[in-house]
Design a protein around this motif. Structure first.
Motif, PDB file in Angstrom:
ATOM      1  N   ARG A 137       0.821  -1.101  -0.039  1.00  0.00           N
ATOM      2  CA  ARG A 137       0.102  -0.079  -0.132  1.00  0.00           C
ATOM      3  C   ARG A 137       0.973   1.283  -0.076  1.00  0.00           C
ATOM      4  NH1 ARG A 137      -5.295  -1.024   0.846  1.00  0.00           N
ATOM      5  NH2 ARG A 137      -5.954  -3.415   1.539  1.00  0.00           N
ATOM      6  N   SER A 138       0.037   2.494  -0.446  1.00  0.00           N
ATOM      7  CA  SER A 138       0.965   3.614  -0.405  1.00  0.00           C
ATOM      8  C   SER A 138       1.197   4.315   0.839  1.00  0.00           C
ATOM      9  CB  SER A 138       0.071   4.671  -1.237  1.00  0.00           C
ATOM     10  OG  SER A 138      -1.210   4.999  -0.802  1.00  0.00           O
ATOM     11  N   GLY A 139       0.752   3.889   1.986  1.00  0.00           N
ATOM     12  CA  GLY A 139       0.877   4.521   3.424  1.00  0.00           C
ATOM     13  C   GLY A 139       0.610   3.228   4.482  1.00  0.00           C
ATOM     14  N   PRO A 140       0.928   3.614   5.636  1.00  0.00           N
ATOM     15  CA  PRO A 140       0.747   2.610   6.704  1.00  0.00           C
ATOM     16  C   PRO A 140      -0.383   2.337   7.146  1.00  0.00           C
ATOM     17  CG  PRO A 140       1.704   4.617   7.588  1.00  0.00           C
ATOM     18  CD  PRO A 140       1.313   4.811   6.094  1.00  0.00           C
ATOM     19  N   GLY A 141      -1.466   1.710   6.447  1.00  0.00           N
ATOM     20  CA  GLY A 141      -2.955   1.579   6.896  1.00  0.00           C
ATOM     21  C   GLY A 141      -3.821   0.830   5.669  1.00  0.00           C
ATOM     22  N   THR A 142      -4.753   0.222   6.277  1.00  0.00           N
ATOM     23  CA  THR A 142      -5.795  -0.344   5.200  1.00  0.00           C
ATOM     24  C   THR A 142      -6.477   0.446   4.078  1.00  0.00           C
ATOM     25  OG1 THR A 142      -7.267  -0.812   6.750  1.00  0.00           O
ATOM     26  CG2 THR A 142      -5.600  -2.580   6.344  1.00  0.00           C
ATOM     27  N   HIS A 143      -6.521   1.634   4.729  1.00  0.00           N
ATOM     28  CA  HIS A 143      -7.219   2.619   3.803  1.00  0.00           C
ATOM     29  C   HIS A 143      -6.469   3.248   2.784  1.00  0.00           C
ATOM     30  CE1 HIS A 143      -5.278   4.838   7.267  1.00  0.00           C
ATOM     31  NE2 HIS A 143      -5.203   5.962   6.176  1.00  0.00           N
ATOM     32  N   TYR A 144      -5.181   3.183   2.643  1.00  0.00           N
ATOM     33  CA  TYR A 144      -4.334   3.449   1.679  1.00  0.00           C
ATOM     34  C   TYR A 144      -4.405   2.812   0.333  1.00  0.00           C
ATOM     35  CZ  TYR A 144      -1.949   6.813   4.902  1.00  0.00           C
ATOM     36  OH  TYR A 144      -1.628   7.658   5.874  1.00  0.00           O
ATOM     37  N   LYS A 145      -4.020   3.276  -0.810  1.00  0.00           N
ATOM     38  CA  LYS A 145      -4.148   2.795  -2.199  1.00  0.00           C
ATOM     39  C   LYS A 145      -3.223   1.681  -2.342  1.00  0.00           C
ATOM     40  CE  LYS A 145      -3.422   3.963  -6.990  1.00  0.00           C
ATOM     41  NZ  LYS A 145      -3.040   4.813  -7.893  1.00  0.00           N
ATOM     42  N   VAL A 146      -3.756   0.514  -2.975  1.00  0.00           N
ATOM     43  CA  VAL A 146      -2.896  -0.851  -3.314  1.00  0.00           C
ATOM     44  C   VAL A 146      -1.949  -0.627  -4.402  1.00  0.00           C
ATOM     45  CG1 VAL A 146      -2.895  -3.038  -3.755  1.00  0.00           C
ATOM     46  CG2 VAL A 146      -4.690  -2.179  -1.989  1.00  0.00           C
ATOM     47  N   LEU A 147      -0.712  -0.496  -4.189  1.00  0.00           N
ATOM     48  CA  LEU A 147       0.228  -0.513  -5.298  1.00  0.00           C
ATOM     49  C   LEU A 147       0.530  -1.766  -6.005  1.00  0.00           C
ATOM     50  CD1 LEU A 147       2.797   1.988  -3.406  1.00  0.00           C
ATOM     51  CD2 LEU A 147       0.433   2.705  -4.853  1.00  0.00           C
ATOM     52  N   GLY A 148       0.479  -2.899  -5.299  1.00  0.00           N
ATOM     53  CA  GLY A 148       0.910  -4.229  -5.812  1.00  0.00           C
ATOM     54  C   GLY A 148       0.628  -5.173  -4.880  1.00  0.00           C
ATOM     55  N   SER A 149       1.490  -6.306  -4.952  1.00  0.00           N
ATOM     56  CA  SER A 149       1.396  -7.486  -4.187  1.00  0.00           C
ATOM     57  C   SER A 149       2.475  -8.311  -4.060  1.00  0.00           C
ATOM     58  CB  SER A 149      -0.007  -8.226  -4.347  1.00  0.00           C
ATOM     59  OG  SER A 149       0.190  -8.913  -5.821  1.00  0.00           O
ATOM     60  N   LEU A 150       2.677  -8.925  -3.053  1.00  0.00           N
ATOM     61  CA  LEU A 150       3.794  -9.886  -2.938  1.00  0.00           C
ATOM     62  C   LEU A 150       3.306 -11.416  -2.665  1.00  0.00           C
ATOM     63  CD1 LEU A 150       5.942  -7.811  -0.351  1.00  0.00           C
ATOM     64  CD2 LEU A 150       6.513  -8.204  -2.907  1.00  0.00           C
ATOM     65  N   LYS A 151       4.009 -12.273  -2.775  1.00  0.00           N
ATOM     66  CA  LYS A 151       3.497 -13.661  -2.592  1.00  0.00           C
ATOM     67  C   LYS A 151       4.285 -14.478  -1.673  1.00  0.00           C
ATOM     68  CE  LYS A 151       6.083 -15.982  -6.477  1.00  0.00           C
ATOM     69  NZ  LYS A 151       6.611 -14.693  -6.893  1.00  0.00           N
ATOM     70  N   ALA A 152       4.068 -15.375  -1.220  1.00  0.00           N
ATOM     71  CA  ALA A 152       4.826 -16.167  -0.206  1.00  0.00           C
ATOM     72  C   ALA A 152       6.266 -16.448  -0.283  1.00  0.00           C
ATOM     73  CB  ALA A 152       4.033 -17.370   0.585  1.00  0.00           C
ATOM     74  N   LYS A 153       7.055 -16.238   0.580  1.00  0.00           N
ATOM     75  CA  LYS A 153       8.655 -16.495   0.543  1.00  0.00           C
ATOM     76  C   LYS A 153       9.330 -15.368  -0.471  1.00  0.00           C
ATOM     77  CE  LYS A 153       7.988 -21.513   0.822  1.00  0.00           C
ATOM     78  NZ  LYS A 153       8.527 -22.666   0.410  1.00  0.00           N
ATOM     79  N   ASP A 154       8.526 -14.279  -0.787  1.00  0.00           N
ATOM     80  CA  ASP A 154       9.347 -13.212  -1.511  1.00  0.00           C
ATOM     81  C   ASP A 154      10.134 -12.615  -0.247  1.00  0.00           C
ATOM     82  OD1 ASP A 154       8.142 -13.556  -3.924  1.00  0.00           O
ATOM     83  OD2 ASP A 154       6.604 -12.056  -4.071  1.00  0.00           O
ATOM     84  N   THR A 155      11.516 -12.056  -1.146  1.00  0.00           N
ATOM     85  CA  THR A 155      12.122 -11.120  -0.129  1.00  0.00           C
ATOM     86  C   THR A 155      12.083  -9.808  -0.378  1.00  0.00           C
ATOM     87  OG1 THR A 155      13.649 -13.277  -0.012  1.00  0.00           O
ATOM     88  CG2 THR A 155      14.624 -10.829   0.610  1.00  0.00           C
TER      89      THR A 155
END
Length: 385
Positions: A137-155
């Motif tokens: 997200r773009s900021g520290p909270g669930t109300h901020y815009k989603v920028l992308g995502s990661l998957k399990a075991k990503d570093t």
């Protein structure tokens, strides 16, 4: 009348007496900023549920709080001012204010540190994603815009920690914020810079690495109990308090999963239990507020199994009984689905009676919810010790 006021003020000045402060001046010192957590929050002309609606404030908006009465907060947002239900607001700390004021102040500091790493290496640490899918997200909270995502075991590289959220940099160079509970810290690189703005958090105690499922009762079309004095919806109190519990547990080093994180979610009882089983969680805590036809007050902690359930319930009840603003009514057996069908230590906590006017006025306040959340987190920690 104006002439009289002028004479009074002049006399006060001549005598060296300070003129009375305006209402705005009186409240300025004790005012603070809060954020709205409701799809649309009604603003009323008086601190009462039947008062006239004079406006509304959108979800995520920042407001200035100047006064509080019986769970109602007096706020100002732009040209809109009046009273709102206090449990739809959450106080914003100074760090968050600094970030929101410019939209990039924290990000700018972090990016500056990373951009100069070629000349002066900054102290950074690596972390691994533990969730199947983790939103950036773009900021520290669930109300901020989603920028992308990661998957399990990503570093990822950890840049900054703030209130349960971590600012990270991906292997491709993208930066953003993720929920800290879904990443596991790894090795730390060496540092020669003494001016780095990056901070890390050290967790201690028996909760480190433990996975706790927090269940905010009811939700969606099921409001739970409605307060008999202020018309407080239990589902809202459950969610707000559960989020405080999550924050308190994460601060102690625990990993936390929530059965719901939004007002419109309504997972079935079976789904809530299945979640804890599928995750192989270490403990399950369901957060509720109570009701009764009798004039009763206080908290009550339920268990089903006399083995681990009772031990967990007792640990939490002991902490609640040490004083959070309402008396503890002790422990009670509860034949509830989420306790009976759970294979892990589970408890259901009732944090006050919405049918009691005094209880309802107390539990609506964020200060009470935070005290209750801290007690619950400390009780869970005691159980694992």
């Amino acid at each position: 009348m104006n002439k009289m006021i002028g004479v009074t003020l002049l006399t006060a000045c001549l005598l060296g007496i300070a003129a009375p402060q305006s209402a705005e001046a009186k409240t300025a010192a004790g005012s603070y900023t809060a954020q709205v957590y409701a799809s649309s929050l009604n603003v009323r002309d008086e601190p009462a549920k039947n008062a006239t609606v004079v406006g509304s404030i959108k979800n995520g908006a920042r407001v200035t709080v100047t006064d509080e009465q019986h769970g109602w907060l007096e706020v100002k947002a732009g040209s809109t001012s009046g009273w709102v239900a206090g449990y739809y607001l959450k106080k914003v700390n100074s760090n968050s204010l600094q970030s929101s004021a410019s939209g990039t102040s924290i990000a700018t500091r972090t990016n500056t540190a990373s951009s100069t790493s070629a000349n002066t290496s900054s102290r950074t640490s690596k972390a691994t994603v533990t969730a199947d899918s983790l939103r950036i997200r773009s900021g520290p909270g669930t109300h901020y815009k989603v920028l992308g995502s990661l998957k399990a075991k990503d570093t990822v590289t950890l840049l900054l920690h703030q209130n349960g959220w971590a600012r990270i940099r991906t292997v491709s160079g993208e930066t953003g914020w993720v929920a800290e509970q879904y990443i596991r810290s790894g090795s730390t690189s060496s540092s020669t810079s003494s001016t780095s703005s990056i901070s890390t958090v050290q967790h201690k105690g028996g909760l480190r690495g433990k996975l706790i499922v927090i269940d905010p009762g009811h939700g969606g079309s099921d409001p739970g109990m409605l307060g008999t004095t202020y018309n407080t919806m239990e589902k809202d109190l459950n969610l707000h308090t559960a989020l405080y519990v999550r924050d308190a547990l994460v601060a102690k080093g625990a990993r936390v999963e929530m059965t719901r994180t939004r007002d419109d979610q309504k997972p079935t009882l079976a789904r809530r239990v299945q979640m804890s089983q599928a995750l192989r969680a270490d403990a399950f805590v369901s957060v509720h507020y109570n009701s009764s036809p009798k004039n009763v007050s206080g908290t009550l902690t339920f268990f089903y199994s006399e083995a681990d359930d009772l031990k967990l319930a007792r640990a939490i009840e002991t902490r609640l009984g040490q004083g959070i603003g309402l008396k503890s009514n002790g422990l009670s057996f509860g034949d509830y689905h989420i306790l009976r069908e759970n294979r892990i230590p589970a408890t259901l906590v009732e944090l006050g009676f919405l049918t009691n006017p005094t209880d309802e006025s107390i539990v609506r306040k964020a200060s009470y919810q935070k005290k209750a959340a801290k007690a619950i987190a400390e009780g869970v920690a005691d159980y694992f010790k």
